[in-house]
Every structure is written in C-alpha cells, then in structure tokens.
Design an enzyme around this catalytic site. Sequence first.
Site, PDB file in Angstrom:
ATOM      1  N   ALA A 136       0.869  -1.173   0.000  1.00  0.00           N
ATOM      2  CA  ALA A 136       0.000   0.000   0.000  1.00  0.00           C
ATOM      3  C   ALA A 136       0.909   1.226   0.000  1.00  0.00           C
ATOM      4  CB  ALA A 136      -0.878  -0.014   1.246  1.00  0.00           C
ATOM      5  N   GLY A 189       0.720  -4.930   0.933  1.00  0.00           N
ATOM      6  CA  GLY A 189      -0.462  -5.020   0.066  1.00  0.00           C
ATOM      7  C   GLY A 189      -0.195  -5.776  -1.235  1.00  0.00           C
ATOM      8  N   GLU A 206      -0.537  -9.328  -0.334  1.00  0.00           N
ATOM      9  CA  GLU A 206      -1.982  -9.534  -0.106  1.00  0.00           C
ATOM     10  C   GLU A 206      -2.756  -9.581  -1.420  1.00  0.00           C
ATOM     11  OE1 GLU A 206      -1.689  -6.190   2.616  1.00  0.00           O
ATOM     12  OE2 GLU A 206      -2.702  -7.361   4.153  1.00  0.00           O
ATOM     13  N   GLU A 258       4.637  -4.982   7.563  1.00  0.00           N
ATOM     14  CA  GLU A 258       3.864  -3.924   8.242  1.00  0.00           C
ATOM     15  C   GLU A 258       4.288  -3.661   9.685  1.00  0.00           C
ATOM     16  OE1 GLU A 258       2.538  -6.244   6.294  1.00  0.00           O
ATOM     17  OE2 GLU A 258       1.148  -5.302   4.892  1.00  0.00           O
TER      18      GLU A 258
HETATM   19  N1  CAA Z   1       4.582   3.153  -0.806  1.00  0.00           N
HETATM   20  C1  CAA Z   1       4.965   4.296  -1.391  1.00  0.00           C
HETATM   21  N2  CAA Z   1       6.079   4.418  -2.120  1.00  0.00           N
HETATM   22  C2  CAA Z   1       6.847   3.317  -2.266  1.00  0.00           C
HETATM   23  C3  CAA Z   1       6.507   2.077  -1.693  1.00  0.00           C
HETATM   24  C4  CAA Z   1       5.306   2.016  -0.942  1.00  0.00           C
HETATM   25  N3  CAA Z   1       4.871   0.879  -0.384  1.00  0.00           N
HETATM   26  N4  CAA Z   1       7.463   1.187  -2.007  1.00  0.00           N
HETATM   27  C5  CAA Z   1       8.361   1.839  -2.759  1.00  0.00           C
HETATM   28  N5  CAA Z   1       7.995   3.130  -2.932  1.00  0.00           N
HETATM   29  C6  CAA Z   1       8.682   4.183  -3.662  1.00  0.00           C
HETATM   30  C7  CAA Z   1       9.888   4.690  -2.861  1.00  0.00           C
HETATM   31  O1  CAA Z   1       9.481   5.653  -1.902  1.00  0.00           O
HETATM   32  C8  CAA Z   1      10.733   5.290  -3.966  1.00  0.00           C
HETATM   33  O2  CAA Z   1      10.179   6.540  -4.313  1.00  0.00           O
HETATM   34  P1  CAA Z   1      11.162   7.830  -4.481  1.00  0.00           P
HETATM   35  O3  CAA Z   1      11.968   7.486  -5.703  1.00  0.00           O
HETATM   36  O4  CAA Z   1      10.198   8.944  -4.682  1.00  0.00           O
HETATM   37  O5  CAA Z   1      11.978   7.903  -3.247  1.00  0.00           O
HETATM   38  C9  CAA Z   1      10.455   4.347  -5.151  1.00  0.00           C
HETATM   39  O6  CAA Z   1       9.251   3.662  -4.844  1.00  0.00           O
HETATM   40  C10 CAA Z   1      11.554   3.309  -5.343  1.00  0.00           C
HETATM   41  O7  CAA Z   1      11.725   2.634  -4.097  1.00  0.00           O
HETATM   42  P2  CAA Z   1      13.159   2.443  -3.380  1.00  0.00           P
HETATM   43  O8  CAA Z   1      14.074   3.567  -3.744  1.00  0.00           O
HETATM   44  O9  CAA Z   1      12.915   2.205  -1.930  1.00  0.00           O
HETATM   45  O10 CAA Z   1      13.666   1.117  -4.125  1.00  0.00           O
HETATM   46  P3  CAA Z   1      14.659   0.032  -3.537  1.00  0.00           P
HETATM   47  O11 CAA Z   1      14.998  -0.872  -4.680  1.00  0.00           O
HETATM   48  O12 CAA Z   1      15.785   0.667  -2.809  1.00  0.00           O
HETATM   49  O13 CAA Z   1      13.798  -0.785  -2.454  1.00  0.00           O
HETATM   50  C11 CAA Z   1      11.855  -1.938  -1.638  1.00  0.00           C
HETATM   51  C12 CAA Z   1      12.706  -1.544  -2.865  1.00  0.00           C
HETATM   52  C13 CAA Z   1      12.642  -2.933  -0.774  1.00  0.00           C
HETATM   53  C14 CAA Z   1      10.594  -2.610  -2.158  1.00  0.00           C
HETATM   54  C15 CAA Z   1      11.499  -0.677  -0.834  1.00  0.00           C
HETATM   55  O14 CAA Z   1      10.969   0.312  -1.719  1.00  0.00           O
HETATM   56  C16 CAA Z   1      10.490  -0.915   0.245  1.00  0.00           C
HETATM   57  O15 CAA Z   1      10.837  -1.438   1.291  1.00  0.00           O
HETATM   58  N6  CAA Z   1       9.251  -0.473   0.021  1.00  0.00           N
HETATM   59  C17 CAA Z   1       8.201  -0.526   1.015  1.00  0.00           C
HETATM   60  C18 CAA Z   1       7.704  -1.954   1.207  1.00  0.00           C
HETATM   61  C19 CAA Z   1       6.673  -1.976   2.297  1.00  0.00           C
HETATM   62  O16 CAA Z   1       6.935  -1.685   3.450  1.00  0.00           O
HETATM   63  N7  CAA Z   1       5.444  -2.356   1.934  1.00  0.00           N
HETATM   64  C20 CAA Z   1       4.328  -2.453   2.862  1.00  0.00           C
HETATM   65  C21 CAA Z   1       3.549  -1.171   2.850  1.00  0.00           C
HETATM   66  S1  CAA Z   1       2.355  -1.118   4.137  1.00  0.00           S
HETATM   67  C22 CAA Z   1       1.068  -2.028   3.558  1.00  0.00           C
HETATM   68  O17 CAA Z   1       1.079  -2.563   2.468  1.00  0.00           O
HETATM   69  C23 CAA Z   1      -0.119  -2.088   4.505  1.00  0.00           C
HETATM   70  C24 CAA Z   1      -1.235  -2.929   4.081  1.00  0.00           C
HETATM   71  O18 CAA Z   1      -1.241  -4.130   4.248  1.00  0.00           O
HETATM   72  C25 CAA Z   1      -2.451  -2.305   3.588  1.00  0.00           C
END
Ligand code: CAA
Length: 260
Positions: free
Chosen positions: A66, A111, A114, A134
């Site tokens: 998400a 998400g 999921e 999360e």
């Molecule tokens: N939400 C918003 N933006 C996200 C995102 C997310 N879940 N995942 C990645 N992005 C964005 C980053 O912010 C980045 O944007 P900017 O260039 O503007 O900074 C862009 O995508 C590229 O990401 P990274 O630079 O972080 O890429 P990376 O290769 O270094 O890392 C990754 C990849 C390991 C997937 C890392 O992006 C990451 O950890 N992302 C978040 C994963 C996460 O925590 N997901 C769970 C979200 S909470 C949820 O989903 C709740 C639910 O159940 C409803």
Amino acid sequence: MTDFNQITLNLSEIAELVINRPKQLNALNSETLGEIGQAIDLVQADEQVRVLIITGSGEKSFVAGADIKEMKDKDPMEASEFSQLGNAVFQKIATLRQPVIAAVNGFALGGGCELALACDIRYASENAVFGQPEVGLGIIPGFGGTQRLARLVGHGQAKELIFTGSNIKAPEALDIGLVNKVVAPEELKDAVTKLAERIAKQAPFAVENAKTAINHGLDMPLEQGLHFEAISFGNHFATEDQKNGMTAFINKEKTTFSRQ
Ligand code: CAA
C-alpha cells in the site's frame, strides 16, 4: 485495451490487468485500488473472459505494498476506511467468477503480497520477494494478510512472516506453499499464459463453480462443504457443456465448450 490512470486492462479470452506505477514500484494508493475495482467489474461482466492475469509493470516489482506516502498522515478512521477499501477490492478479486492468476514479477510486499493472496494461483519469477513488513512500520497487514496468509500457508508460517516482517525469496515462498511455481524472469509470461490457456480450454461454468465451491468450502465445516459440492455438481447436469463433454469422451472426440 481499456486505459485507466494507474492500471491497464486488456479484455480478451485471457485478460490481463497490469498495475502501472513503476516509479513507485506499483504501490497501491486509493486511486489504484478504485481502478482495480472497476476493472474487476468489467472482467466479471465480460462473457469472453475465461481467465484473468494480474501483474505489475516493469521488471522490479509486482506491487511494493500500500502507498506509505498516502497512508502516513491518516487518522484511525481514515486508515480503517483505507483498509476496508483494499479488502473490498481484493474480495472482488477473490470472488470474481473467473480464475485469477498472479504473475509475481518482483517485490510482493505488504499489500502486494496480499494482492497475490487474493488471486487463485500464484506463479513467481526467481527474483520475486514476498513479505508482510507492516509491523516494521508500526501497523498490521490491512488488505487481508492476517486472514488469507494463514489460510494459505498455515498459521505457524503466517505468524512467523507477519511477526518478524521478514522478506522471503521465491524458492522459500514455494517451499511454504505461498506460490505454485517459480520460473526464470524471462519465462514468467509464457508459463502464466500456458497455464491460463489450459484453464481457458475447460468448461467455463465448471471452472467457475469449482472456484466457488473451493472458496466456500474454506469458510464452512466439511459436512456443509460436501453438501454444497453435491448441489453444485448436480447443477452441471443441466448444462450443454456436461452433455457435450461426456458425449465427446464416449465417442473419443474432442469438444469445445460454450458456457451453456
Ligand atoms: N509506498 C509508497 N512508495 C513506495 C513504496 C510504498 N509501499 N514502495 C516503494 N515506494 C517508492 C519509494 O518511496 C521510492 O520513491 P522515491 O523514488 O520517490 O523515493 C520508489 O518507490 C523506489 O523505491 P526504493 O528507492 O525504496 O527502491 P529500492 O529498490 O531501494 O527498495 C523496496 C525496494 C525494498 C521494495 C522498498 O521500496 C520498500 O521497502 N518499500 C516498502 C515496502 C513496504 O513496506 N510495503 C508495505 C507497505 S504497508 C502495507 O502494504 C499495509 C497494508 O497491508 C495495507
């Protein structure tokens, strides 16, 4: 091709829905979720569609979760509404009459994992990464992760993944039953298409009703599930597909099915 802002939908016998926010690693915001919901309604209503494939655009990510930027400043009520939106959309996928295959082409986190769980079958590329991170963000999974992951891989594996927030790679996801198959990234599209074609050749009502019976059975005691199956089994004997399918077998002929 039906174009939306954040997704692409290609409606045909084997339909494809692509989450199209590669710069955000296909993270799901409210608009993306709303568009996925609209796309699923179109697939449900389209007589020609036999199977739906869901994937992410680009080579790096299926869906990275998400959208954390959208969620960060929500109050409890807004956050709960966001969770309910995601759950409603994913439930539409889970209960879509046609089978849905997730082609997991990279990160399937939060998400994204999921979303894959809401699909019927998951094929992953070798570079896919799964996880429910999360708790590391101070929240719990909110698009069905606490429910569907435990039902698919068992509560012990689900609790370990969710409590630690650890990511696992595709081979481990295969070991615990989170995915059906792992292939090289360049083979994912072919493998998923072959699977979809095989399903598309079967009697459509039968496939749809098998999906419904399995899904209902997971939420019922066995006795009730068996009763549901027997009623549904009987209903097929009022269809042309049953008559044609069995006659063709006895006459040693091939048949095609018509959803009648
Ligand atoms: N939400 C918003 N933006 C996200 C995102 C997310 N879940 N995942 C990645 N992005 C964005 C980053 O912010 C980045 O944007 P900017 O260039 O503007 O900074 C862009 O995508 C590229 O990401 P990274 O630079 O972080 O890429 P990376 O290769 O270094 O890392 C990754 C990849 C390991 C997937 C890392 O992006 C990451 O950890 N992302 C978040 C994963 C996460 O925590 N997901 C769970 C979200 S909470 C949820 O989903 C709740 C639910 O159940 C409803």
